[in-house]
Design a protein around this motif. Structure first.
Motif, PDB file in Angstrom:
ATOM      1  N   SER A 208     -25.261 -42.555  21.371  1.00  0.00           N
ATOM      2  CA  SER A 208     -26.077 -41.474  21.920  1.00  0.00           C
ATOM      3  C   SER A 208     -26.879 -41.982  23.103  1.00  0.00           C
ATOM      4  CB  SER A 208     -27.032 -40.908  20.862  1.00  0.00           C
ATOM      5  OG  SER A 208     -27.958 -41.899  20.437  1.00  0.00           O
ATOM      6  N   ILE A 209     -27.178 -41.063  24.038  1.00  0.00           N
ATOM      7  CA  ILE A 209     -28.068 -41.332  25.164  1.00  0.00           C
ATOM      8  C   ILE A 209     -29.098 -40.205  25.208  1.00  0.00           C
ATOM      9  CG2 ILE A 209     -28.310 -41.618  27.661  1.00  0.00           C
ATOM     10  CD1 ILE A 209     -25.489 -42.609  27.809  1.00  0.00           C
ATOM     11  N   ASN A 210     -30.371 -40.567  25.203  1.00  0.00           N
ATOM     12  CA  ASN A 210     -31.449 -39.583  25.266  1.00  0.00           C
ATOM     13  C   ASN A 210     -32.345 -39.883  26.459  1.00  0.00           C
ATOM     14  OD1 ASN A 210     -31.032 -38.087  22.645  1.00  0.00           O
ATOM     15  ND2 ASN A 210     -31.262 -40.162  21.852  1.00  0.00           N
ATOM     16  N   ASP A 211     -32.592 -38.863  27.260  1.00  0.00           N
ATOM     17  CA  ASP A 211     -33.457 -39.018  28.433  1.00  0.00           C
ATOM     18  C   ASP A 211     -34.903 -38.747  28.027  1.00  0.00           C
ATOM     19  OD1 ASP A 211     -34.920 -38.443  30.919  1.00  0.00           O
ATOM     20  OD2 ASP A 211     -32.953 -38.592  31.861  1.00  0.00           O
ATOM     21  N   TRP A 212     -35.756 -39.748  28.211  1.00  0.00           N
ATOM     22  CA  TRP A 212     -37.178 -39.635  27.847  1.00  0.00           C
ATOM     23  C   TRP A 212     -38.075 -39.502  29.083  1.00  0.00           C
ATOM     24  CZ3 TRP A 212     -38.243 -43.839  23.503  1.00  0.00           C
ATOM     25  CH2 TRP A 212     -37.458 -43.551  22.382  1.00  0.00           C
ATOM     26  N   SER A 213     -37.496 -39.118  30.221  1.00  0.00           N
ATOM     27  CA  SER A 213     -38.240 -39.113  31.476  1.00  0.00           C
ATOM     28  C   SER A 213     -39.388 -38.116  31.486  1.00  0.00           C
ATOM     29  CB  SER A 213     -37.293 -38.834  32.649  1.00  0.00           C
ATOM     30  OG  SER A 213     -36.283 -39.817  32.733  1.00  0.00           O
ATOM     31  N   GLU A 214     -39.173 -36.923  30.970  1.00  0.00           N
ATOM     32  CA  GLU A 214     -40.241 -35.915  30.982  1.00  0.00           C
ATOM     33  C   GLU A 214     -41.424 -36.366  30.134  1.00  0.00           C
ATOM     34  OE1 GLU A 214     -40.635 -33.205  32.822  1.00  0.00           O
ATOM     35  OE2 GLU A 214     -38.786 -33.795  33.860  1.00  0.00           O
ATOM     36  N   GLU A 215     -41.138 -36.907  28.962  1.00  0.00           N
ATOM     37  CA  GLU A 215     -42.215 -37.437  28.121  1.00  0.00           C
ATOM     38  C   GLU A 215     -42.943 -38.561  28.840  1.00  0.00           C
ATOM     39  OE1 GLU A 215     -41.058 -38.305  23.995  1.00  0.00           O
ATOM     40  OE2 GLU A 215     -39.205 -37.241  24.453  1.00  0.00           O
ATOM     41  N   ALA A 216     -42.178 -39.373  29.559  1.00  0.00           N
ATOM     42  CA  ALA A 216     -42.771 -40.504  30.273  1.00  0.00           C
ATOM     43  C   ALA A 216     -43.723 -40.041  31.370  1.00  0.00           C
ATOM     44  CB  ALA A 216     -41.670 -41.383  30.860  1.00  0.00           C
ATOM     45  N   ILE A 217     -43.356 -38.978  32.065  1.00  0.00           N
ATOM     46  CA  ILE A 217     -44.227 -38.440  33.121  1.00  0.00           C
ATOM     47  C   ILE A 217     -45.547 -37.957  32.518  1.00  0.00           C
ATOM     48  CG2 ILE A 217     -44.513 -36.545  34.771  1.00  0.00           C
ATOM     49  CD1 ILE A 217     -41.497 -36.762  35.333  1.00  0.00           C
ATOM     50  N   LEU A 218     -45.473 -37.230  31.413  1.00  0.00           N
ATOM     51  CA  LEU A 218     -46.689 -36.733  30.768  1.00  0.00           C
ATOM     52  C   LEU A 218     -47.563 -37.890  30.305  1.00  0.00           C
ATOM     53  CD1 LEU A 218     -45.195 -33.794  28.664  1.00  0.00           C
ATOM     54  CD2 LEU A 218     -46.554 -33.623  30.757  1.00  0.00           C
TER      55      LEU A 218
END
Length: 273
Positions: A208-218
């Motif tokens: 699996s690949i999960n993008d955590w970029s939005e959480e990281a920005i917050l």
């Protein structure tokens, strides 16, 4: 030429860290009280807690953290799952600091800490059930060797978990310094396409690949606001990232926020078997 060890060693204030932690927390600091110095990856302690949740399903008996730094990830994992934990870092100063922090809380047995190179792991074949790399490949130029070494020391049915910073769509807008590199010389970011090709070349398989970029920005926005408040406050925090990264850590954080918002970088979690 700058090196990874120099980057992480040159501003390390271990004596001050230990003195202030002992004064503030005579019974030993908890994971959240240590987080300002041992959770310096993007996403902080909440990201480590999300990685630790993986262990609930995988149920490993042994875990290796490659690029363990001051050991924050494994302290979080130990609170959640009972296993043998080993932290490996190429920077001896961080490994020593990790050991000293582990001794502060007498209710928790320290993890084993080893100074070594993630591209040439000093362990026998099939030694671990799970390997975690949290913002580690970004300092490794020889990623294929790091992946092949991970495969070698993983037991049959084992897993590699990556929590990594990758090149974004607009990597040309990348700003330095950042927490893992003051200049691009020791920053070895790669793209998702290149990384997945290397994983395949190492005979590993992505689950699996999960993008955590939005959480990281917050998260980074909250951190920037918190640090701005601390700068105008007369009360200093017990410990600060400046004790690890130096006085330019404020600019590093701002650059991380800009790099995330501009799409220069992405944050992903990849589960590999």
């Amino acid at each position: 030429m700058p090196t990874v060890s120099k980057h992480y060693n040159e501003s390390l204030q271990l004596e001050t860290i230990l003195l202030q932690l002992n004064d503030a927390y005579p019974d030993g600091p908890n994971a959240y009280q240590l987080a300002p110095i041992d959770q310096l990856h993007i996403g902080g302690i909440k990201a480590s807690e999300k990685l630790a949740e993986r262990l609930d399903t995988l149920k490993p008996e042994s875990v290796l953290d490659v690029g363990s730094g001051l050991g924050g990830l494994l302290r979080v994992c130990k609170q959640r799952h009972d296993a043998i934990y080993v932290g490996l870092d190429i920077t001896h100063g961080l490994s020593y600091a990790n050991q000293q922090l582990g001794k502060l809380n007498q209710t928790s047995s320290p993890c084993m800490v080893v100074t070594g190179n993630g591209q040439q792991l000093p362990f026998a074949d099939e030694s671990f059930d799970v390997i975690i790399m949290q913002h580690s490949l970004l300092n490794m130029p020889d990623k294929i060797n790091a992946l092949k070494e991970s495969k070698r020391v993983l037991r049959k049915g084992g897993h590699l978990i990556l929590h990594e910073v990758l090149m974004g769509e607009h990597y040309e807008q990348m700003l330095f310094p950042v927490p893992w590199a003051r200049t691009k010389d020791i920053s070895h970011l790669t793209s998702e396409k290149s990384l997945t090709a290397l994983i395949d070349e190492a005979s590993l398989r992505i689950e699996s690949i999960n993008d955590w970029s939005e959480e990281a920005i917050l998260w980074r926005t909250r951190q920037t606001n918190k640090q701005a408040t601390q700068q105008t406050s007369s009360q200093s925090p017990v410990v600060s990232p400046a004790m690890i990264l130096g006085c330019d850590f404020i600019q590093m954080g701002k650059n991380v926020q800009s790099n995330l918002q501009n799409g220069a970088i992405r944050i992903v979690e990849i589960l590999i078997c």
